[in-house]
Design a protein around this motif. Structure first.
Motif, short mmCIF file in Angstrom:
data_model
loop_
_atom_site.label_atom_id
_atom_site.label_comp_id
_atom_site.label_asym_id
_atom_site.label_seq_id
_atom_site.Cartn_x
_atom_site.Cartn_y
_atom_site.Cartn_z
N THR A 22 0.84 -1.19 0.00
CA THR A 22 0.00 0.00 0.00
C THR A 22 0.88 1.25 0.00
N GLU A 46 -4.62 7.23 -1.35
CA GLU A 46 -4.27 5.88 -0.90
C GLU A 46 -4.32 4.94 -2.10
N LYS A 48 -3.90 1.00 -3.26
CA LYS A 48 -3.99 -0.34 -2.66
C LYS A 48 -2.84 -1.23 -3.12
#
Length: 425
Positions: A22, A46, A48
């Motif tokens: 991540t 963010e 993944k």
């Protein structure tokens, strides 16, 4: 994120199993002393593990600067970078870069080093044994579709642009980093090679599941490659961060719509792969087959063309009966060269373009090293286009119906409100 050591790695000769990590960007900002405005202004994102995210935006919007701050080739002015929840903002940048693969437009290969030496660079730095490095070089060349016996002793100047980019990707992945950063890596090659390199990256990602951050100015490339796309405005402000399909069907605003442009339905051909449609067999012969045998196979095939393969099983020429009649014992000048092929990871748009270029009504589908595996024809592709257009038409009708219902409901509420007021009066 633990440091890579010889003891921590897999057994020599074994396929490594490290997957993606991540990535979190928190208020990431870059200001240059000479500029009043920040180059990158407070980016929050963010990504993944195992995801391929594409940054796309106009020139100068800060997408490459944002990318380079992740491995700290450019130091952030403020904000935090976390990889697998570990704050790497203050880590030794050299150690950080050894754990992040990096591929750029010009491949970045060292001209005085062989292909094998270039790929071995980071594994050697982190202390891998010679035998393990040797096995890894061969593994990586095979992974990017280059024959180790043929290519590991060559120098970059002896490679084509596409081959250099493949070696660049192999080098970036050699130490099995969880994260791969790619800054317009295919921007300097011709369109056909670029399509093939994109297909190769898609195939690699299906096998390796790295976390890849990819910068491009080409929205079609972003649609083809990205699990999600970040459309960036000036200062890397995020206009929309979503899946390619969501951006095509529901752009957030006029700025994003400008990137989508006209023909959104046709752009959706970039979301469907050749492997998702019917790939059929086709009669083939090789350059070593006797001319009479080729003629007999064509006559018995029930088709008006046969595909000639080279000695490595790669598509070479389309041959018609008239071509064979004129061959006079030699295939050197007979037939029509195969101008383009596609892999199973190519998009239907790639396949459609290839069919139109070759003008044969079909395109040859190839494997990792260019070997023939089948064909996709124009009828199959056009059926897919019609299905997409019909799906878009139905979606548009449904959307229109929802709008009409919402307007009717709003009118009803307004009328009830007026009536209620009169009753009270």
């Amino acid at each position: 994120m633990p440091e890579t050591t010889e003891a921590a790695g897999p057994p020599e000769g074994a396929r490594t199993s490290t997957t993606g990590a991540t990535i979190e960007l928190e208020n990431l900002t870059k200001r240059y002393p000479s500029s009043r405005e920040p180059a990158v202004d407070s980016v929050n994102m963010e990504i993944k593990a195992g995801e391929l995210v594409v940054f796309v935006g106009p020139s100068g919007c800060g997408k490459s600067t944002t990318l380079k701050m992740i491995n700290r080739l450019i130091e952030p002015t403020s904000g935090r970078i976390r990889i697998n929840a570990e704050d790497v903002t203050d880590m030794d940048p050299v150690k950080l870069r050894r754990k992040i693969g990096y591929a750029i437009q010009a491949s970045g290969l060292f001209p005085h080093m062989t292909v094998a030496q270039n790929i071995a660079l980071v594994p050697k730095m982190v202390g891998w044994s010679k035998s393990r490095i040797r096995a890894r070089v061969e593994e990586m060349l095979d992974l990017v579709g280059l024959d180790p016996a043929e290519f590991q002793g060559r120098y970059p100047r002896q490679l084509s642009g596409g081959q250099q980019q493949r070696v660049g990707v192999a080098r970036a992945l050699a130490a099995d980093p969880p994260v791969l950063l790619m800054d317009e890596p295919f921007g300097a090659v011709d369109p056909i090679t670029r399509d093939h390199l994109q297909d190769e990256l898609i195939r690699l990602q299906r096998e390796l599941h790295k976390t890849i951050v990819f910068v491009t100015h080409d929205f079609d490339e972003a649609i083809k490659l990205g699990d999600r796309i970040a459309v960036l405005r000036e200062h890397s402000h995020i206009a929309q961060f979503d899946t390619p399909e969501a951006i095509l069907t529901n752009p957030a605003d006029d700025f994003v719509s400008g990137f989508v442009g006209a023909g959104a339905a046709l752009k959706r051909l970039n979301l469907t792969r050749v492997r998702d449609v019917e790939i059929t067999d086709w009669p083939t012969v090789t350059v070593d087959d006797p001319l009479q045998e080729i003629f007999n196979k064509l006559r018995s095939s029930g088709t008006n063309e046969i595909l000639l393969l080279d000695r490595r099983g790669r598509p070479y020429k389309w041959l018609r009966r008239g071509d064979l009649m004129r061959a006079r014992g030699s295939l050197a000048r007979a037939g029509t060269l195969v101008h383009d092929t596609v892999t199973r990871d190519a998009t239907l748009r790639d396949a459609l373009e290839a069919v139109l270029i070759d003008n044969t009504g079909r395109v040859a589908v190839t494997g990792r090293r260019g070997e023939f595996t089948g064909v996709v024809d124009m009828e199959t592709l056009m059926n897919s286009v019609h299905e997409l257009l019909e799906a878009d038409r139905l979606e548009a009708m449904e959307h229109q119906h929802e709008l009409e219902e919402a307007r009717a409901q709003q009118t009803h509420f307004e009328q009830e409100g007026v009536g209620g007021g009169e009753a009270k009066a």
